[in-house]
Design a protein around this motif. Structure first.
Motif, PDB file in Angstrom:
ATOM      1  N   ASP A 191      78.124  74.408  10.488  1.00 39.21           N
ATOM      2  CA  ASP A 191      77.310  74.950  11.579  1.00 39.21           C
ATOM      3  C   ASP A 191      76.121  75.809  11.130  1.00 39.21           C
ATOM      4  OD1 ASP A 191      76.632  75.405  14.187  1.00 39.21           O
ATOM      5  OD2 ASP A 191      77.941  77.147  14.406  1.00 39.21           O
ATOM      6  N   CYS A 229      84.829  63.807  12.120  1.00 41.52           N
ATOM      7  CA  CYS A 229      84.560  64.911  13.037  1.00 41.52           C
ATOM      8  C   CYS A 229      83.356  64.503  13.890  1.00 41.52           C
ATOM      9  CB  CYS A 229      84.269  66.165  12.233  1.00 41.52           C
ATOM     10  SG  CYS A 229      83.767  67.523  13.266  1.00 41.52           S
ATOM     11  N   MET A 285      80.510  63.543  11.104  1.00 44.40           N
ATOM     12  CA  MET A 285      80.632  64.092   9.747  1.00 44.40           C
ATOM     13  C   MET A 285      82.080  64.021   9.275  1.00 44.40           C
ATOM     14  SD  MET A 285      80.250  68.132  10.515  1.00 44.40           S
ATOM     15  CE  MET A 285      79.566  68.329  12.129  1.00 44.40           C
ATOM     16  N   GLN A 286      82.247  64.345   8.025  1.00 37.61           N
ATOM     17  CA  GLN A 286      83.595  64.339   7.454  1.00 37.61           C
ATOM     18  C   GLN A 286      84.468  65.371   8.175  1.00 37.61           C
ATOM     19  OE1 GLN A 286      83.406  65.911   3.539  1.00 37.61           O
ATOM     20  NE2 GLN A 286      85.593  65.709   3.149  1.00 37.61           N
ATOM     21  N   LYS A 314      80.707  65.742  16.533  1.00 36.03           N
ATOM     22  CA  LYS A 314      80.170  66.964  17.141  1.00 36.03           C
ATOM     23  C   LYS A 314      79.076  66.608  18.153  1.00 36.03           C
ATOM     24  CE  LYS A 314      78.250  71.456  15.972  1.00 36.03           C
ATOM     25  NZ  LYS A 314      78.058  72.465  14.930  1.00 36.03           N
ATOM     26  N   VAL A 353      83.442  69.756  19.866  1.00 40.70           N
ATOM     27  CA  VAL A 353      83.809  69.052  18.640  1.00 40.70           C
ATOM     28  C   VAL A 353      85.123  68.306  18.847  1.00 40.70           C
ATOM     29  CG1 VAL A 353      84.166  69.284  16.149  1.00 40.70           C
ATOM     30  CG2 VAL A 353      82.681  70.888  17.335  1.00 40.70           C
ATOM     31  N   ILE A 398      87.124  68.121   8.079  1.00 35.02           N
ATOM     32  CA  ILE A 398      87.639  69.034   7.049  1.00 35.02           C
ATOM     33  C   ILE A 398      89.005  69.552   7.479  1.00 35.02           C
ATOM     34  CG2 ILE A 398      87.200  71.183   5.773  1.00 35.02           C
ATOM     35  CD1 ILE A 398      85.066  69.092   5.210  1.00 35.02           C
ATOM     36  N   THR A 425      89.767  77.757  10.020  1.00 34.88           N
ATOM     37  CA  THR A 425      88.566  78.608  10.006  1.00 34.88           C
ATOM     38  C   THR A 425      88.987  80.013   9.549  1.00 34.88           C
ATOM     39  OG1 THR A 425      88.912  78.722  12.365  1.00 34.88           O
ATOM     40  CG2 THR A 425      86.976  77.556  11.666  1.00 34.88           C
ATOM     41  N   ASN A 451      82.356  80.231  10.916  1.00 35.33           N
ATOM     42  CA  ASN A 451      81.653  79.064  10.378  1.00 35.33           C
ATOM     43  C   ASN A 451      82.038  78.757   8.942  1.00 35.33           C
ATOM     44  OD1 ASN A 451      80.299  78.557  12.768  1.00 35.33           O
ATOM     45  ND2 ASN A 451      78.669  80.004  12.277  1.00 35.33           N
ATOM     46  N   ILE A 490      88.728  69.563  19.101  1.00 31.66           N
ATOM     47  CA  ILE A 490      89.220  70.557  18.142  1.00 31.66           C
ATOM     48  C   ILE A 490      88.391  71.828  18.159  1.00 31.66           C
ATOM     49  CG2 ILE A 490      90.431  69.068  16.495  1.00 31.66           C
ATOM     50  CD1 ILE A 490      87.807  69.033  14.856  1.00 31.66           C
ATOM     51  N   GLY A 534      82.377  75.129  20.798  1.00 34.91           N
ATOM     52  CA  GLY A 534      81.444  76.163  20.347  1.00 34.91           C
ATOM     53  C   GLY A 534      80.505  76.536  21.472  1.00 34.91           C
ATOM     54  N   LYS A 535      79.619  77.481  21.189  1.00 33.38           N
ATOM     55  CA  LYS A 535      78.638  77.886  22.187  1.00 33.38           C
ATOM     56  C   LYS A 535      77.697  76.724  22.491  1.00 33.38           C
ATOM     57  CE  LYS A 535      76.791  81.460  20.055  1.00 33.38           C
ATOM     58  NZ  LYS A 535      77.629  81.644  18.866  1.00 33.38           N
ATOM     59  N   GLU A 536      77.500  75.922  21.440  1.00 31.52           N
ATOM     60  CA  GLU A 536      76.456  74.903  21.581  1.00 31.52           C
ATOM     61  C   GLU A 536      76.977  73.493  21.420  1.00 31.52           C
ATOM     62  OE1 GLU A 536      74.649  76.193  18.133  1.00 31.52           O
ATOM     63  OE2 GLU A 536      74.889  78.233  18.828  1.00 31.52           O
ATOM     64  N   SER A 537      78.286  73.342  21.353  1.00 31.96           N
ATOM     65  CA  SER A 537      78.776  71.996  21.088  1.00 31.96           C
ATOM     66  C   SER A 537      80.225  71.814  21.525  1.00 31.96           C
ATOM     67  CB  SER A 537      78.683  71.720  19.592  1.00 31.96           C
ATOM     68  OG  SER A 537      79.592  72.553  18.913  1.00 31.96           O
TER      69      SER A 537
END
Ligand code: ATP
Length: 516
Positions: free
Chosen positions: A228, A103, A170-171, A105, A91, A173, A177, A215, A83, A86-89
């Motif tokens: 984030d 979720c 994590m939960q 990540k 998800v 959501i 965004t 974010n 879904i 990101g730059k660092e992940s």
């Protein structure tokens, strides 16, 4: 009977035994097949470096380890679609064993960025090799610590569920965004919510550091959830005011640009009244200052697409864990038919078989091409001969003869008989290709001399060598020298390992020469 000396056990820690168990496991006969399977599924990869050859864990392998740990804890039951990238992940939406949305990540940090850092400086005082494994784990640990602490204090963040290695659960959501929202019922109310959140964080001693429309997730009733926080800093940070103002400015600019909403009220750094020391508490939660520093340095390097390139990049070993695993003496393995070497040998033989096939194919191609060239040369020559024959047949040879001898001294011309000129070119060509006797005869025929031969650029062929014997000798000598200097081609894969082993053996034999 002597006693067993177990003194060393006092000085060995858990890490030593972990490695010992790994070696024990590695000696099992199934290892080579298992490794082969793991490579097939891209969970690990064979890697060749200057000193050692071995296997390294891939990002995918690391993902699997984390997922396996979380499934065995009954936290994760399924993995769904991606879904977010990101730059660092990366998800993903996942599910718990009861199929409730989660979720997942996966933090991806630092393989290439770390390589750059490694080139520049000793990044970690004693730890020579901070790896992408370590940095990704740090990022996950930090996110989990922050999520937990913020959630406990009533901040609108996803509930932290669990963490393993670089994976934070994590939960999930449900919402959009803020960057994907085009219209709002009440932009003013949302603006105030965002600013209050920035202030609330600051009162607890924290600054988000990346508070922007990417974010913030907009949920029901235009409420917001913040996600984030890799760059969350304390309000005691040296540049705290700069980060605080940047967060505020991001929101103001976005509201103006997207919703045409501008407010005259916005929070100032000087307005902050610290109410609690969450920054200190988070540090106490296990995410130490050193970890924070390590992570910040990696963020400073800024290349977070590392995981995308890392998978194809097999040069050099990066990970401390990897190097630890590989720094075992593989000398014995050579004589052990069940060793890793066998596996590598298979790979190698497959590779060499491929090579042989390729070479054969290439040779066939070259042969076919050469045949084609010869054929095309033949046919071109025949074509040329046909055209030339028909063209020259049409030439008025008597006219040519007249023109040709125009310049020749008439007396000479008259004195010297011209010989019989063949009627057609075919005859001329035939005459040219007559055996020697006829050629000799033709040579005997006196040829009219020209007074002034017209100047023409002709190619000149000579059989005389343009190099003196001395020069040739020198050149050969130079070539020999160069050949000696040429570095030998590096052989890839197993062969190089065998060569290295042989070299080591040779050295060893040399060392012991004369002792025995
Ligand atoms: N708890 C969550 N629930 C639903 N979606 C989420 C959740 N966390 C992240 N996402 C989605 O994943 C995307 C990337 O997440 P996140 O911003 O945390 O990753 P990142 O790598 O830090 O991204 P970047 O640094 O580029 O902003 C988000 O934009 C959001 O769409």
């Amino acid at each position: 009977m002597g006693r067993m000396n177990v003194t060393a056990m006092r000085y060995l820690d858990a890490e030593h035994f972990r490695v010992l168990v790994s070696v024990e496991m590695g000696m099992k006969k199934t290892t080579k097949w298992t490794l082969k399977d793991l490579c097939k599924h891209q969970l690990c990869a064979f890697e060749r470096s200057k000193k050692i050859d071995g296997y390294r864990l891939t990002i995918r392998g690391y993902d699997f380890l984390a997922l396996r740990a979380l499934t065995s804890r009954s936290v994760v039951g399924s993995v769904g679609n991606q879904i977010g990238i990101g730059k660092e992940s990366d998800v993903y939406v996942g599910g718990d064993p009861d199929l409730k949305d989660l979720c997942l990540k996966f933090h991806r940090l630092g393989r290439t960025s770390f390589r750059k850092v490694k080139d520049k400086r000793d990044y970690h005082n004693k730890r020579k090799n901070a790896s992408w494994l370590y940095l990704s784990r740090l990022a996950a640990a930090k996110e989990f610590a922050f999520l937990k602490a913020l959630h406990e204090r009533g901040f609108p963040v996803p509930t932290a569920i669990d963490v393993s290695r670089h994976l934070v659960v994590m939960q999930f959501i449900e919402g959009k965004t803020l960057c994907n929202v085009q219209e709002l019922n009440d932009p003013g109310a949302l603006y105030s919510r965002c600013m209050s959140l920035i202030m609330k964080l600051a009162r607890h001693g924290l600054i988000h550091g990346d508070f922007n429309e990417f974010n913030i997730i907009l949920v029901e009733d235009e409420k917001i959830v913040m996600i984030d926080f890799p760059q969350m800093v304390s309000i005691d940070h040296l540049n705290a005011e700069y980060y605080f103002d940047r967060d505020v400015e991001c929101i103001r600019t976005f509201f103006k640009r997207r919703f045409d909403y501008e407010s005259e009220i916005w929070p100032r750094f000087s307005d902050i009244e610290r109410k609690s020391n969450m920054d200190v508490l988070i540090e106490a939660s296990g995410f130490t200052k050193k970890m924070q520093n390590d992570l910040n340095k990696a963020y400073d390097e800024g290349n977070f697409k590392a995981h995308e390139e890392g998978e194809n990049d097999n040069s050099g070993t990066d990970s401390e864990d990897e190097e630890d695993d590989f720094e075992t003496d593989q000398g014995d393995d050579e004589s052990d038919p069940e060793s890793l070497e066998d596996l590598l040998e298979e790979e190698e033989s497959e590779e060499s078989e491929d090579d042989v096939d390729k070479e054969e194919l290439q040779a066939e191609n070259v042969e076919a091409q050469q045949q084609q060239i010869v054929l095309s040369k033949n046919s071109r020559f025949n074509d040329w001969l046909d055209t030339a024959t028909s063209q020259v047949d049409n030439i008025d040879l008597n006219g040519y003869q007249r023109e040709c001898f125009n310049d020749v001294d008439k007396a000479d011309h008259e004195a010297i008989p011209c010989g019989t000129v063949p009627e057609t070119t075919s005859e001329r060509l035939a005459a040219q290709h007559e055996p020697e006797t006829e050629e000799t005869e033709a040579a005997e025929v006196p040829v009219p001399r020209r007074k002034k031969a017209p100047a023409k650029a002709n190619s000149i062929a000579t059989s005389v060598a343009t190099f003196t014997p001395e020069e040739i000798k020198q050149k050969v000598k130079l070539d020999m020298q160069r050949n000696k200097q040429k570095t030998r081609l590096k052989v890839k894969g197993k062969q190089s390992a065998v060569n290295r082993g042989r070299k080591e053996n040779r050295d060893l034999i040399g060392e012991y020469a004369g002792w025995i």
